[in-house]
Design an enzyme around this catalytic site. Sequence first.
Site, PDB file in Angstrom:
ATOM      1  N   LYS A   1       0.863  -1.174   0.000  1.00  0.00           N
ATOM      2  CA  LYS A   1       0.000   0.000   0.000  1.00  0.00           C
ATOM      3  C   LYS A   1       0.899   1.222   0.000  1.00  0.00           C
ATOM      4  CE  LYS A   1      -4.008   1.867   2.257  1.00  0.00           C
ATOM      5  NZ  LYS A   1      -5.007   1.591   3.288  1.00  0.00           N
TER       6      LYS A   1
ATOM      7  N   LYS B   1      -2.021  -1.504  -4.101  1.00  0.00           N
ATOM      8  CA  LYS B   1      -2.917  -0.352  -3.985  1.00  0.00           C
ATOM      9  C   LYS B   1      -2.105   0.920  -3.910  1.00  0.00           C
ATOM     10  CE  LYS B   1      -6.362   1.371  -0.736  1.00  0.00           C
ATOM     11  NZ  LYS B   1      -7.065   1.095   0.507  1.00  0.00           N
TER      12      LYS B   1
END
Length: 343
Positions: free
Chosen positions: A213, A267
Amino acid sequence: MNRFAPTKAAGTRTVDDVTGSRRLRRMRKAAWSRRLVQENHLTVDDLIWPIFLVEGENVQEPIAAMPGVFRLSVDVAVREAERAARLGIPAIATFPKVDVSLRDTAGSLILDPDNLTNRATRAIKEAVPEIGVITDAALDPFTSHGHDGVLRDGIIVNDETVEQIAAGAVLQAAAGADIIAPSDMMDGRIGVIRSALDENGFQDVAIMSYATKFDSAFYGPYRDAIGTAGLLQGDKKTYYINAANSAEALRETEQDILEGTDMVMVKPGLPYLDIIRQIKDSFALPTFAYQVSGEYSMIKAAAANGWIDGDRAMMESLLAFKRAGADGILTYFAPTVAEMLKG
Ligand code: PBG
C-alpha cells in the site's frame, strides 16, 4: 491526394525492406481476428466491489467526490449485495463511515462485535450467503485522528495497533467475514492476525493483505467517503510505502507471504502496474489490484466533462490490470462493468 510528391527525403528502403514482409497489422484487420488473438480478458469473475456503509435505514447517501457511489445503510447494502450476486460478482468489500462522536485515539470501536461493519457482515451473509464478504481490518474508520493505528505522542504505535487489529479481525470473522483484509501496513500484522484467527477456530477464514500500500494522493475521495478527510493529522508516510520504491514493495509482499497471507493486493492500481507484474512473476500467488477512489473519480470527472469516453476508459483500465498479471480487481465500477459484460 498528396499535395507534395514523395522525394528522396523519405529514404530509399521500402516498408517490406525493413519489415521483411512481417506485418503485425494483418491480425488487426477484422473484428474476428482481433478476437481470436486477444491475450487477456476481463470477466465478472475478476471483480470485487468495495461498498461504503453508514448507520440508518433505507439510506443511500451520494458521495460528492465519487459520482455514482453511495454510502449505504445495512438494509440497502443487503439489497445491493443481492444485486451483485445476481450479476455474478464473486465478492464485496465493506468500508464503514463512522460518526466522529464514536471515534477515539485507539479506534476502540473495532472491538465492538456489533459495530457497523460486523452488523453488515451478519446481515449480508444471512441474506446472500453465496457472495464473499471481505472486511477491512483497519483502525482508520474508527480513530479520531484518521490514522490506521493507535496514535501516541505523535507516533503510530506498531505492536499495539497490530493487537487491536487482530482482535478486531477475530470479531469480523465471528460475524461471518470470509476474507480479512488488513489495510494498515503495520509490521507483523499478517502473522498475528493468522494466529488469532486460528486460535479462535477460524482456520478457514482467508487473509488478503494490502501487501503493498503506497503513500498516495489517489486516496483523496475515499477519505471523504468515510469521513476522515477533515480528521487526518499529518500524513501516513511512516507506515505506507514510498511511491518511489519497488524493491521494498517486493520485500513487503514476501514478508506477508511468509507470515501466511492467502492473497496479496497492490494499492493504488493503475500507477503501480509494474509492481503487480513483479509480484505476480516473483511469487505466483493470487494477486489483486485496488483501483482506488481517486482513479475512479478521475475517470468519472473527465467523462462528465466530455473529455474522455468514460465507459471505454473504465474497461481499458480494468483490462490493463489483467495484462499486468492481476487475478482480480477491487473497483467501484464493479456493478457497472458486470452489467456491461452481461449485455
Ligand atoms: C485506509 C484505507 C485507505 C483506503 C481504504 N482503506 C487509504 C487511506 O485512506 O489512507 C483507500 C481506498 C480508496 O481510495 O478507494 N485503511
